[in-house]
Design a protein around this motif. Structure first.
Motif, PDB file in Angstrom:
ATOM      1  N   PRO A 184       0.826  -1.213   0.000  1.00 25.07           N
ATOM      2  CA  PRO A 184       0.000   0.000   0.000  1.00 25.07           C
ATOM      3  C   PRO A 184       0.859   1.262   0.000  1.00 25.07           C
ATOM      4  O   PRO A 184       2.006   1.260   0.444  1.00 25.07           O
ATOM      5  CB  PRO A 184      -0.804  -0.118   1.300  1.00 25.07           C
ATOM      6  N   ASN A 185       0.263   2.340  -0.496  1.00 19.97           N
ATOM      7  CA  ASN A 185       0.906   3.642  -0.439  1.00 19.97           C
ATOM      8  C   ASN A 185       0.771   4.190   0.979  1.00 19.97           C
ATOM      9  O   ASN A 185      -0.334   4.240   1.535  1.00 19.97           O
ATOM     10  CB  ASN A 185       0.251   4.600  -1.437  1.00 19.97           C
ATOM     11  N   LEU A 186       1.902   4.592   1.588  1.00 15.91           N
ATOM     12  CA  LEU A 186       1.897   4.986   3.002  1.00 15.91           C
ATOM     13  C   LEU A 186       1.041   6.219   3.243  1.00 15.91           C
ATOM     14  O   LEU A 186       0.184   6.234   4.139  1.00 15.91           O
ATOM     15  CB  LEU A 186       3.334   5.229   3.474  1.00 15.91           C
ATOM     16  N   ARG A 187       1.249   7.271   2.460  1.00 19.98           N
ATOM     17  CA  ARG A 187       0.537   8.531   2.693  1.00 19.98           C
ATOM     18  C   ARG A 187      -0.979   8.348   2.529  1.00 19.98           C
ATOM     19  O   ARG A 187      -1.769   8.820   3.361  1.00 19.98           O
ATOM     20  CB  ARG A 187       1.043   9.605   1.734  1.00 19.98           C
ATOM     21  N   THR A 188      -1.383   7.655   1.467  1.00 22.53           N
ATOM     22  CA  THR A 188      -2.807   7.432   1.224  1.00 22.53           C
ATOM     23  C   THR A 188      -3.423   6.571   2.314  1.00 22.53           C
ATOM     24  O   THR A 188      -4.534   6.838   2.790  1.00 22.53           O
ATOM     25  CB  THR A 188      -3.012   6.755  -0.144  1.00 22.53           C
ATOM     26  N   THR A 189      -2.697   5.535   2.741  1.00 23.93           N
ATOM     27  CA  THR A 189      -3.218   4.632   3.764  1.00 23.93           C
ATOM     28  C   THR A 189      -3.389   5.348   5.094  1.00 23.93           C
ATOM     29  O   THR A 189      -4.407   5.165   5.784  1.00 23.93           O
ATOM     30  CB  THR A 189      -2.284   3.423   3.935  1.00 23.93           C
ATOM     31  N   VAL A 190      -2.408   6.163   5.477  1.00 24.07           N
ATOM     32  CA  VAL A 190      -2.508   6.906   6.730  1.00 24.07           C
ATOM     33  C   VAL A 190      -3.664   7.907   6.663  1.00 24.07           C
ATOM     34  O   VAL A 190      -4.406   8.079   7.646  1.00 24.07           O
ATOM     35  CB  VAL A 190      -1.182   7.630   7.041  1.00 24.07           C
ATOM     36  N   LYS A 191      -3.841   8.542   5.520  1.00 22.83           N
ATOM     37  CA  LYS A 191      -4.946   9.503   5.385  1.00 22.83           C
ATOM     38  C   LYS A 191      -6.294   8.796   5.512  1.00 22.83           C
ATOM     39  O   LYS A 191      -7.226   9.305   6.162  1.00 22.83           O
ATOM     40  CB  LYS A 191      -4.847  10.220   4.028  1.00 22.83           C
ATOM     41  N   CYS A 192      -6.421   7.603   4.911  1.00 27.54           N
ATOM     42  CA  CYS A 192      -7.671   6.846   5.015  1.00 27.54           C
ATOM     43  C   CYS A 192      -7.888   6.337   6.433  1.00 27.54           C
ATOM     44  O   CYS A 192      -9.014   6.367   6.958  1.00 27.54           O
ATOM     45  CB  CYS A 192      -7.650   5.669   4.039  1.00 27.54           C
ATOM     46  N   MET A 193      -6.805   5.852   7.054  1.00 24.28           N
ATOM     47  CA  MET A 193      -6.920   5.331   8.412  1.00 24.28           C
ATOM     48  C   MET A 193      -7.356   6.421   9.391  1.00 24.28           C
ATOM     49  O   MET A 193      -8.213   6.201  10.257  1.00 24.28           O
ATOM     50  CB  MET A 193      -5.587   4.726   8.839  1.00 24.28           C
ATOM     51  N   THR A 194      -6.802   7.617   9.254  1.00 19.02           N
ATOM     52  CA  THR A 194      -7.191   8.717  10.138  1.00 19.02           C
ATOM     53  C   THR A 194      -8.614   9.194   9.855  1.00 19.02           C
ATOM     54  O   THR A 194      -9.308   9.659  10.762  1.00 19.02           O
ATOM     55  CB  THR A 194      -6.213   9.897  10.000  1.00 19.02           C
ATOM     56  N   LEU A 195      -9.052   9.045   8.611  1.00 24.23           N
ATOM     57  CA  LEU A 195     -10.444   9.388   8.297  1.00 24.23           C
ATOM     58  C   LEU A 195     -11.398   8.407   8.973  1.00 24.23           C
ATOM     59  O   LEU A 195     -12.462   8.799   9.476  1.00 24.23           O
ATOM     60  CB  LEU A 195     -10.664   9.381   6.786  1.00 24.23           C
ATOM     61  N   ALA A 196     -11.017   7.141   9.028  1.00 29.59           N
ATOM     62  CA  ALA A 196     -11.822   6.142   9.730  1.00 29.59           C
ATOM     63  C   ALA A 196     -11.893   6.469  11.223  1.00 29.59           C
ATOM     64  O   ALA A 196     -12.958   6.353  11.852  1.00 29.59           O
ATOM     65  CB  ALA A 196     -11.236   4.744   9.518  1.00 29.59           C
ATOM     66  N   ILE A 197     -10.764   6.892  11.810  1.00 27.04           N
ATOM     67  CA  ILE A 197     -10.748   7.286  13.221  1.00 27.04           C
ATOM     68  C   ILE A 197     -11.634   8.512  13.441  1.00 27.04           C
ATOM     69  O   ILE A 197     -12.370   8.595  14.436  1.00 27.04           O
ATOM     70  CB  ILE A 197      -9.304   7.568  13.675  1.00 27.04           C
ATOM     71  N   TYR A 198     -11.567   9.456  12.506  1.00 27.27           N
ATOM     72  CA  TYR A 198     -12.399  10.662  12.594  1.00 27.27           C
ATOM     73  C   TYR A 198     -13.882  10.306  12.671  1.00 27.27           C
ATOM     74  O   TYR A 198     -14.623  10.841  13.518  1.00 27.27           O
ATOM     75  CB  TYR A 198     -12.125  11.556  11.382  1.00 27.27           C
ATOM     76  N   TYR A 199     -14.337   9.377  11.825  1.00 28.61           N
ATOM     77  CA  TYR A 199     -15.746   8.980  11.832  1.00 28.61           C
ATOM     78  C   TYR A 199     -16.089   8.189  13.087  1.00 28.61           C
ATOM     79  O   TYR A 199     -17.219   8.274  13.593  1.00 28.61           O
ATOM     80  CB  TYR A 199     -16.072   8.177  10.573  1.00 28.61           C
ATOM     81  N   HIS A 200     -15.140   7.427  13.592  1.00 24.07           N
ATOM     82  CA  HIS A 200     -15.372   6.718  14.849  1.00 24.07           C
ATOM     83  C   HIS A 200     -15.662   7.711  15.972  1.00 24.07           C
ATOM     84  O   HIS A 200     -16.555   7.485  16.805  1.00 24.07           O
ATOM     85  CB  HIS A 200     -14.143   5.878  15.214  1.00 24.07           C
ATOM     86  N   ILE A 201     -14.883   8.785  16.018  1.00 22.70           N
ATOM     87  CA  ILE A 201     -15.064   9.791  17.068  1.00 22.70           C
ATOM     88  C   ILE A 201     -16.355  10.579  16.860  1.00 22.70           C
ATOM     89  O   ILE A 201     -17.149  10.754  17.789  1.00 22.70           O
ATOM     90  CB  ILE A 201     -13.859  10.751  17.113  1.00 22.70           C
ATOM     91  N   LYS A 202     -16.568  11.024  15.648  1.00 16.87           N
ATOM     92  CA  LYS A 202     -17.707  11.897  15.362  1.00 16.87           C
ATOM     93  C   LYS A 202     -19.037  11.184  15.579  1.00 16.87           C
ATOM     94  O   LYS A 202     -19.991  11.772  16.131  1.00 16.87           O
ATOM     95  CB  LYS A 202     -17.624  12.404  13.919  1.00 16.87           C
ATOM     96  N   ASN A 203     -19.130   9.937  15.156  1.00 17.10           N
ATOM     97  CA  ASN A 203     -20.399   9.206  15.210  1.00 17.10           C
ATOM     98  C   ASN A 203     -20.366   8.087  16.252  1.00 17.10           C
ATOM     99  O   ASN A 203     -20.946   7.020  16.050  1.00 17.10           O
ATOM    100  CB  ASN A 203     -20.720   8.629  13.824  1.00 17.10           C
ATOM    101  N   ARG A 204     -19.705   8.349  17.368  1.00 20.12           N
ATOM    102  CA  ARG A 204     -19.643   7.361  18.453  1.00 20.12           C
ATOM    103  C   ARG A 204     -21.002   7.218  19.125  1.00 20.12           C
ATOM    104  O   ARG A 204     -21.839   8.131  19.087  1.00 20.12           O
ATOM    105  CB  ARG A 204     -18.583   7.774  19.475  1.00 20.12           C
ATOM    106  N   ASP A 205     -21.194   6.085  19.771  1.00 22.50           N
ATOM    107  CA  ASP A 205     -22.476   5.809  20.432  1.00 22.50           C
ATOM    108  C   ASP A 205     -22.564   6.495  21.791  1.00 22.50           C
ATOM    109  O   ASP A 205     -23.646   6.903  22.222  1.00 22.50           O
ATOM    110  CB  ASP A 205     -22.658   4.298  20.606  1.00 22.50           C
ATOM    111  N   ALA A 206     -21.434   6.564  22.512  1.00 26.65           N
ATOM    112  CA  ALA A 206     -21.433   7.169  23.849  1.00 26.65           C
ATOM    113  C   ALA A 206     -20.025   7.686  24.134  1.00 26.65           C
ATOM    114  O   ALA A 206     -19.239   7.910  23.200  1.00 26.65           O
ATOM    115  CB  ALA A 206     -21.873   6.146  24.896  1.00 26.65           C
ATOM    116  N   ASP A 207     -19.707   7.899  25.394  1.00 29.02           N
ATOM    117  CA  ASP A 207     -18.378   8.373  25.799  1.00 29.02           C
ATOM    118  C   ASP A 207     -17.759   7.426  26.828  1.00 29.02           C
ATOM    119  O   ASP A 207     -17.100   7.859  27.764  1.00 29.02           O
ATOM    120  CB  ASP A 207     -18.462   9.784  26.389  1.00 29.02           C
ATOM    121  N   ARG A 208     -17.969   6.125  26.641  1.00 30.44           N
ATOM    122  CA  ARG A 208     -17.384   5.142  27.552  1.00 30.44           C
ATOM    123  C   ARG A 208     -15.862   5.132  27.385  1.00 30.44           C
ATOM    124  O   ARG A 208     -15.363   5.109  26.262  1.00 30.44           O
ATOM    125  CB  ARG A 208     -17.944   3.751  27.263  1.00 30.44           C
ATOM    126  N   SER A 209     -15.154   5.123  28.500  1.00 27.60           N
ATOM    127  CA  SER A 209     -13.702   5.166  28.428  1.00 27.60           C
ATOM    128  C   SER A 209     -13.099   4.485  29.646  1.00 27.60           C
ATOM    129  O   SER A 209     -13.822   4.019  30.539  1.00 27.60           O
ATOM    130  CB  SER A 209     -13.205   6.617  28.333  1.00 27.60           C
TER     131      SER A 209
END
Length: 300
Positions: A75-100
Motif C-alpha cells: 500500500p501507499n503509506l501517505r494514502t493509507t494513513v490519510k484513510c486510516m485517520t479518516l476512519a478514526i475521525y468517523y469513529h469519534i464523530k459518530n460514536r455511540d457514547a463516551d465510555r472510556s
C-alpha cells in the motif's frame, strides 16, 4: 423486568456476533460510522449540482487504464494513513457514547506538560488534526503502510473487546497505543525515535509501558491479524477514500508497470504455494507420528 431481560438478551446476541477484527466475513465498523455523512454529502452535491467525482477524477476506458501505486501487498503509506485517520475521525464523530477507561484518559495521563483547557475535550477533533498527529507518530515509529492498516484493526478490536468508545478525551492515547503495538508486533520495530518526536517529548517510559500492558490485556493478548482480515480492512479503507473523494494520484497503466504487477502477482502466488506445501508436509508428518491416516476431502 421484561425490559431488563430484553436488554440482556440483546447484549448476549451482540456478544455472539463475530468480531470484525478477528473474522474476515464480519463487516468492519468504520464504514457504518461514515455512511450517514457520505449520504449527506451526496445529497448536498445533488442539490447544489456538484459532480460527486469532481472534474479532476480520472476514469478508466477501453483504451486507457488508470491505477494508483497502492496494492494490498504494497500500500501507499501517505494514502493509507490519510484513510486510516479518516476512519478514526468517523469513529469519534459518530460514536455511540463516551465510555472510556482511566488509562486512556488524557486528562489523567497527559501527553504534554502544558496545561490543556477543559474546552479542548468538549469538541471533536477535525480530520486534518488527527492526520497530523498520526503522521508525526508514524514517522517516529517508522510505521509502514501495512502497519497503519493493522493499527486500525487493533483500534477496532480494543473498542469491541473493552466495550469503550473513542472520544475527545481518549483518542490520542488509544491511537498511540495501537500504533505502538502495530509497529512492535507487525513491523517488528521495538525502538522508537522518541527524541525526534515532539508529541512524545513529555511522555515517560513508564507511562508508555503501562499503557501498552493495559492495551494488551484488553485485547486479551490477541495481536494476531490474519491476512484475510488485513485485506478486508485494506479494501474497506479504499472504499472509504472513494466515498469521501480523497485525492489519490493515479497514472495510466504502462507496459512496464503491467509487467511489474504481473511479476509481483506471480511472486506472491509462488510464495503462497510454498507456504501451502510446507503446511501439507507438516500435516503429513503429524499424521505419521500419530499413526492416523486420513482420507482426502472433496470440497464442492
Amino acid at each position: 423486568m421484561w425490559k431488563g431481560r430484553k436488554t440482556h438478551a440483546l447484549r448476549k446476541d451482540l456478544a455472539l456476533e463475530p468480531n470484525p477484527s478477528d473474522h474476515p466475513r464480519a463487516s468492519t465498523i468504520f464504514p457504518s460510522k461514515s455512511q450517514t455523512d457520505v449520504r449527506e454529502k451526496r445529497r448536498s452535491n445533488h442539490f447544489n449540482h456538484v459532480s460527486p467525482g469532481q472534474l479532476t477524477k480520472k476514469y478508466s476506458s477501453c483504451s486507457t487504464i488508470f491505477l494508483d501505486d497502492s496494492t494490498v501487498s504494497q500500500p501507499n503509506l501517505r494514502t493509507t494513513v490519510k484513510c486510516m485517520t479518516l476512519a478514526i475521525y468517523y469513529h469519534i464523530k459518530n460514536r455511540d457514547a463516551d465510555r472510556s477507561l482511566d488509562i486512556f484518559d488524557e486528562r489523567l495521563h497527559p501527553l504534554t506538560r502544558e496545561k490543556i483547557p477543559e474546552e479542548y475535550f468538549e469538541h471533536d477533533p477535525e480530520h486534518k488534526f488527527i492526520y497530523r498527529f498520526v503522521h508525526t507518530l508514524s514517522s517516529a515509529a517508522q510505521l509502514t503502510a501495512e502497519g497503519a492498516v493493522v493499527t486500525l484493526v487493533y483500534l477496532e478490536r480494543l473498542l469491541t473487546y473493552a466495550e469503550i468508545d473513542i472520544c475527545p478525551t481518549n483518542w490520542k492515547r488509544i491511537v498511540l497505543g495501537a500504533i505502538l503495538l502495530a509497529s512492535k508486533f507487525w513491523d517488528d520495530r521495538a525502538v522508537w525515535n522518541v527524541d525526534d518526536c515532539q508529541i512524545l517529548k513529555d511522555v515517560t517510559v513508564e507511562d508508555m509501558n503501562e499503557m501498552e500492558r493495559h492495551f494488551l490485556e484488553l485485547l486479551q493478548f490477541n495481536i494476531n491479524v490474519p491476512f484475510s482480515v488485513y485485506a478486508k480492512y485494506y479494501f474497506d479503507l479504499r472504499s472509504l477514500a472513494d466515498d469521501n473523494n480523497l485525492n489519490v494520484l493515479v497514472t495510466p497503466l504502462s507496459k512496464e508497470r503491467a509487467q511489474n504487477l504481473e511479476a509481483i502477482s506471480r511472486l506472491c502466488d509462488d510464495k503462497y504455494k510454498d507456504v501451502c506445501r510446507a503446511a501439507m508436509r507438516r500435516s503429513v508428518s503429524a499424521d505419521n507420528f500419530i499413526g492416523i491416516r486420513r482420507s482426502n476431502a472433496i470440497l464442492s
